[in-house]
Design an enzyme around this catalytic site. Sequence first.
Site, PDB file in Angstrom:
ATOM      1  N   GLU A  33      -3.521  10.296   2.942  1.00 58.43           N
ATOM      2  CA  GLU A  33      -4.750  10.349   3.722  1.00 58.43           C
ATOM      3  C   GLU A  33      -4.911  11.751   4.301  1.00 58.43           C
ATOM      4  OE1 GLU A  33      -5.761   6.043   5.524  1.00 58.43           O
ATOM      5  OE2 GLU A  33      -3.957   6.954   6.353  1.00 58.43           O
ATOM      6  N   GLN A  56      -1.549  12.834   6.034  1.00 58.54           N
ATOM      7  CA  GLN A  56      -0.505  11.880   6.350  1.00 58.54           C
ATOM      8  C   GLN A  56      -0.194  11.015   5.132  1.00 58.54           C
ATOM      9  OE1 GLN A  56      -1.785   9.621   9.797  1.00 58.54           O
ATOM     10  NE2 GLN A  56      -2.526   7.932   8.552  1.00 58.54           N
ATOM     11  N   THR A  57       1.056  10.567   5.064  1.00 52.32           N
ATOM     12  CA  THR A  57       1.484   9.611   4.051  1.00 52.32           C
ATOM     13  C   THR A  57       1.941   8.348   4.768  1.00 52.32           C
ATOM     14  OG1 THR A  57       3.760  10.473   4.028  1.00 52.32           O
ATOM     15  CG2 THR A  57       2.193  11.421   2.446  1.00 52.32           C
ATOM     16  N   TRP A  67     -10.664   6.947  15.033  1.00 47.56           N
ATOM     17  CA  TRP A  67      -9.246   7.271  15.184  1.00 47.56           C
ATOM     18  C   TRP A  67      -8.799   8.573  14.518  1.00 47.56           C
ATOM     19  CZ3 TRP A  67      -6.289   7.901  10.789  1.00 47.56           C
ATOM     20  CH2 TRP A  67      -6.788   7.378   9.595  1.00 47.56           C
ATOM     21  N   ARG A  89       8.269   4.466  20.041  1.00 49.41           N
ATOM     22  CA  ARG A  89       7.890   3.306  19.226  1.00 49.41           C
ATOM     23  C   ARG A  89       9.100   2.503  18.771  1.00 49.41           C
ATOM     24  NH1 ARG A  89       4.197   5.385  14.453  1.00 49.41           N
ATOM     25  NH2 ARG A  89       3.847   3.164  14.105  1.00 49.41           N
ATOM     26  N   ASP A 135      -0.042   5.463   0.512  1.00 50.66           N
ATOM     27  CA  ASP A 135      -1.193   6.286   0.904  1.00 50.66           C
ATOM     28  C   ASP A 135      -0.934   7.778   0.932  1.00 50.66           C
ATOM     29  OD1 ASP A 135      -2.397   3.859   1.554  1.00 50.66           O
ATOM     30  OD2 ASP A 135      -2.049   4.078   3.703  1.00 50.66           O
ATOM     31  N   GLU A 151       0.839  -1.204   0.000  1.00 53.46           N
ATOM     32  CA  GLU A 151       0.000   0.000   0.000  1.00 53.46           C
ATOM     33  C   GLU A 151       0.870   1.249   0.000  1.00 53.46           C
ATOM     34  OE1 GLU A 151      -3.368   1.708   3.028  1.00 53.46           O
ATOM     35  OE2 GLU A 151      -3.474  -0.423   2.494  1.00 53.46           O
ATOM     36  N   GLY A 195       4.479   0.725  11.615  1.00 55.42           N
ATOM     37  CA  GLY A 195       3.870   1.933  11.086  1.00 55.42           C
ATOM     38  C   GLY A 195       4.919   2.841  10.471  1.00 55.42           C
ATOM     39  N   ARG A 196       4.686   3.283   9.262  1.00 61.26           N
ATOM     40  CA  ARG A 196       5.643   4.162   8.578  1.00 61.26           C
ATOM     41  C   ARG A 196       4.963   5.479   8.184  1.00 61.26           C
ATOM     42  NH1 ARG A 196       7.778  -1.089   7.000  1.00 61.26           N
ATOM     43  NH2 ARG A 196      10.049  -1.080   7.328  1.00 61.26           N
TER      44      ARG A 196
END
Length: 336
Positions: A116, A129-130, A207, A283, A114, A112, A141-142
């Site tokens: 968003e 966000q990308t 979210w 993280r 993205d 994927e 999560g990237r």
Amino acid sequence: MGGCHLCFLFLCLSSAMVVVSGSSSMNNNLPIIAFEDGYTPLFGDNNLIIHNDGKLVHLTLDQGTGSGFVSHELYLHGYFSAKIKLPADYTAGVVVAFYMSNGDMFKKNHDEIDFEFLGNIRGRDWRMQTNFYGNGSTNTGREERYDLWFDPSQDFHQYSILWTDSKIIFYIDNVPIREVKRTESMGGDFPSKPMTLYATIWDASDWATDGGKYRVNYKYAPYVAEFSNFVMHGCGVDPIDENVAMCNNAQNSKANIIPKHKIKMENFRNNHMTYSYCYDRARYQVPPPECVISLQEAEALRKLDPATFGGGRRHRGGGKRRHHQSKGRKAEDASF
């Protein structure tokens, strides 16, 4: 049609590479297609409306459903773009997405890429966000999040993805804002399988805005996202045919950001990036292998949120969002 025929494959991919290495105005020379030539409705029935002979599409979210469309073809690498105008006023909980995915084909190991757009309460701006995944690597999560230097609900702005076998570059109005270079240590985490393009608007109240604190309020509905200037300049493939190998063999990979655009990207990231997983010390004690650490970016983020980016205990950064593979099927010039 949106995809390149194989006999023109090398020409198409070479042209896509030139988009990056030449001047940004070259993006405007790529052919703009009508909606019907590249896309088909995905869900939402009457909440997807085509205008101006396919030059403009409205996606609507109301209390009944969201809406979305999907490309006719799968693509392996290329340049993909659309101009988008987002809903105005109270948009908390609303997500508009322009992205590539193969989640319908590879449910446990999908890829994927993205864009968003995350809505907000009245008086607070949209956030963008990308993100990307490879081979189902959703546990890593990237994502990166950004403020924009314009109001995306007041006019159309161009959002573009360049995807090759060695890198991904995200653009806003021909300005590169993020470059991901493939590294050997990433393994399958880099998107490498053919994907389709999607655009959706949907209710992500759980979210999207302050971790679900503010939800979609349907008294402000309908929420309408507008899409135009569709560009699909890549290698269209049949995943069960040998076209995939031909795409890989023809791939140029020499996508480079010229120095003046590199400066614009650095300025954007230093001034508008509000979250990056590469600097989230809560993280990742050690940044993932593709991260290229910038001292300027690190300092800007640390000043913005020292708890997340300075090594403190509390974590309230971008965070790993709840991932939806279908993204809703169920439910001005830069001064820098």
